[in-house]
Design a protein around this motif. Structure first.
Motif, short mmCIF file in Angstrom:
data_model
loop_
_atom_site.label_atom_id
_atom_site.label_comp_id
_atom_site.label_asym_id
_atom_site.label_seq_id
_atom_site.Cartn_x
_atom_site.Cartn_y
_atom_site.Cartn_z
N PRO A 85 11.80 13.27 7.56
CA PRO A 85 12.60 12.45 8.47
C PRO A 85 12.04 10.84 8.16
N SER A 86 11.20 10.88 7.61
CA SER A 86 10.44 9.65 7.58
C SER A 86 11.08 8.20 6.45
N VAL A 87 11.37 9.98 5.55
CA VAL A 87 12.00 9.13 3.89
C VAL A 87 13.09 8.70 4.37
N VAL A 88 14.03 8.90 5.07
CA VAL A 88 15.09 8.93 5.33
C VAL A 88 15.41 8.09 6.01
N VAL A 111 13.01 -6.50 -0.23
CA VAL A 111 12.71 -5.72 -0.18
C VAL A 111 13.43 -4.58 0.09
N PRO A 112 13.95 -3.97 -0.13
CA PRO A 112 15.40 -2.95 0.60
C PRO A 112 13.98 -1.65 1.63
N GLY A 113 14.30 -1.92 2.45
CA GLY A 113 13.84 -0.59 2.93
C GLY A 113 11.44 -0.64 3.22
N MET A 114 11.61 -1.68 3.14
CA MET A 114 9.58 -2.16 2.92
C MET A 114 9.54 -2.54 4.14
N ARG A 115 8.66 -2.50 5.05
CA ARG A 115 8.28 -3.67 5.76
C ARG A 115 6.86 -3.44 5.88
N TYR A 116 5.41 -4.95 6.40
CA TYR A 116 4.38 -4.55 6.12
C TYR A 116 3.81 -5.63 7.21
N ARG A 117 3.44 -4.74 8.36
CA ARG A 117 3.12 -5.16 10.01
C ARG A 117 4.50 -5.30 11.09
N GLY A 118 5.49 -4.24 10.67
CA GLY A 118 6.69 -4.39 10.90
C GLY A 118 7.55 -5.54 10.51
N LYS A 119 7.55 -5.95 9.28
CA LYS A 119 8.52 -7.21 9.38
C LYS A 119 8.60 -7.24 7.75
N PRO A 120 9.68 -7.63 7.28
CA PRO A 120 10.44 -7.62 6.23
C PRO A 120 9.91 -8.70 5.36
N GLU A 151 0.62 -1.40 -0.15
CA GLU A 151 -0.01 0.20 0.31
C GLU A 151 0.85 1.46 0.07
N SER A 152 2.13 0.84 0.87
CA SER A 152 3.02 2.09 0.76
C SER A 152 4.26 1.22 0.99
N LEU A 153 4.97 2.64 0.25
CA LEU A 153 6.47 1.78 0.54
C LEU A 153 7.24 2.80 1.10
N TRP A 154 7.74 4.00 1.02
CA TRP A 154 8.23 5.27 1.80
C TRP A 154 7.11 5.90 2.99
N GLY A 155 6.13 6.27 2.41
CA GLY A 155 5.37 7.01 2.94
C GLY A 155 5.25 8.46 2.90
N HIS A 156 5.34 8.70 1.45
CA HIS A 156 5.62 9.67 0.38
C HIS A 156 5.03 9.79 -0.63
N GLU A 157 3.32 9.71 -1.02
CA GLU A 157 2.31 9.60 -1.85
C GLU A 157 2.68 10.58 -2.93
N ALA A 198 16.59 0.99 3.47
CA ALA A 198 16.80 -0.14 2.39
C ALA A 198 18.91 0.14 2.40
N ALA A 199 19.43 1.32 2.97
CA ALA A 199 20.79 0.31 2.46
C ALA A 199 21.02 -0.89 2.96
N VAL A 200 20.67 -1.57 4.73
CA VAL A 200 20.98 -2.06 5.36
C VAL A 200 20.41 -3.47 4.85
N ASP A 201 19.53 -3.17 4.45
CA ASP A 201 18.24 -4.94 4.20
C ASP A 201 19.29 -4.74 2.61
N SER A 202 19.70 -4.16 1.55
CA SER A 202 20.61 -4.51 0.13
C SER A 202 21.84 -5.17 1.08
N MET A 203 22.73 -4.99 2.25
CA MET A 203 23.44 -5.36 2.36
C MET A 203 23.44 -7.07 3.01
N ARG A 204 21.67 -7.47 4.14
CA ARG A 204 21.24 -8.88 4.16
C ARG A 204 21.79 -9.15 2.64
N ASN A 205 21.12 -8.45 2.17
CA ASN A 205 20.18 -9.30 1.05
C ASN A 205 21.82 -10.24 0.53
N ARG A 206 22.66 -10.42 0.12
CA ARG A 206 24.14 -11.29 -0.06
C ARG A 206 24.46 -11.44 -1.55
#
Length: 212
Positions: A98-101, A193-202, A31-37, A107-115
């Motif tokens: 701030p919310s987008v930052v 998906v880097p940065g994205m969360r649904y119900r608090g989970k990746p 429904e929303s990705l980074w919260g800026h429609e 997202a940067a952290v998730d990208s590193m975790r994608n290995r």
């Protein structure tokens, strides 16, 4: 509601389609990705209307739009997702929100975790076309979504396109079932998906393909 009809998009639909887009994804994991429609629409909707309107279709019922599909045949008319995102960051000065930052840092952290497993557009000549689809809650179950996909498939086939891909989320089981029924099959890995969360989970990207 009467049975929706499917037709090609035209420029006079634009304002109503943008309004529809703001509510069509309600309750979905994406429904929303980074919260800026406004910037999200400028990445995943308006470039298709501006640069490849001939690949856009709408569903209409009782005189109003209840669904849409935008896409590209992969000919380069629509810029890459990375380029669209870069333009949106600059245009809306997203680094000052701030919310987008927080999203971008996550997202940067998730990208590193994608290995090494990349999340993003598919670059494969077997499936050069891609699509994005959204249907209003009241039109779900009416067949509108399936007819939109069929219209785009016909358009792609008539253009000589060899195949189509799309991307949804592993966690969006309803969407996965729908696309499977319409001839798409899972392809490749399912990276976070880097940065994205649904119900608090990746959440995890699911690429699906259909050859024509």
């Amino acid at each position: 509601m009467s049975t929706p009809t499917i037709r090609p998009y035209n420029a006079s639909d634009r304002a109503e389609l943008l309004t529809l887009a703001r509510r069509a994804g309600e309750s979905a994991p994406s429904e929303s990705l980074w919260g800026h429609e406004p910037s999200e629409l400028d990445v995943y909707l308006t470039p298709y209307l501006d640069d490849e309107p001939e690949s856009a279709f709408v569903a209409e019922a009782d005189g109003k739009l209840v669904g849409y599909l935008v896409g590209s045949l992969g000919t380069g008319k629509v810029k890459s997702e990375d380029d669209r995102m870069t333009a949106a960051i600059a245009q809306y000065r997203l680094f000052l929100i701030p919310s987008v930052v927080r999203f971008l840092l996550r997202a940067a952290v998730d990208s590193m975790r994608n290995r090494g497993r990349s999340a993003g557009e598919l670059d494969d000549p077997r499936w050069p076309a891609h699509l994005h689809i959204n249907v209003a809650p009241e039109a779900r179950g009416t067949g509108a979504a399936g007819e939109l996909v069929a219209a785009f498939v016909d358009h792609a086939r008539e253009s000589g396109c060899p195949g189509i891909y799309l991307q949804t989320l592993v966690e969006n089981e309803r969407a996965t079932r729908f696309f499977t029924r319409h001839g798409f099959e899972p392809h490749g890995d399912a990276p976070r998906v880097p940065g994205m969360r649904y119900r608090g989970k990746p959440v995890h990207q699911l690429t699906m393909v259909r050859s024509l």
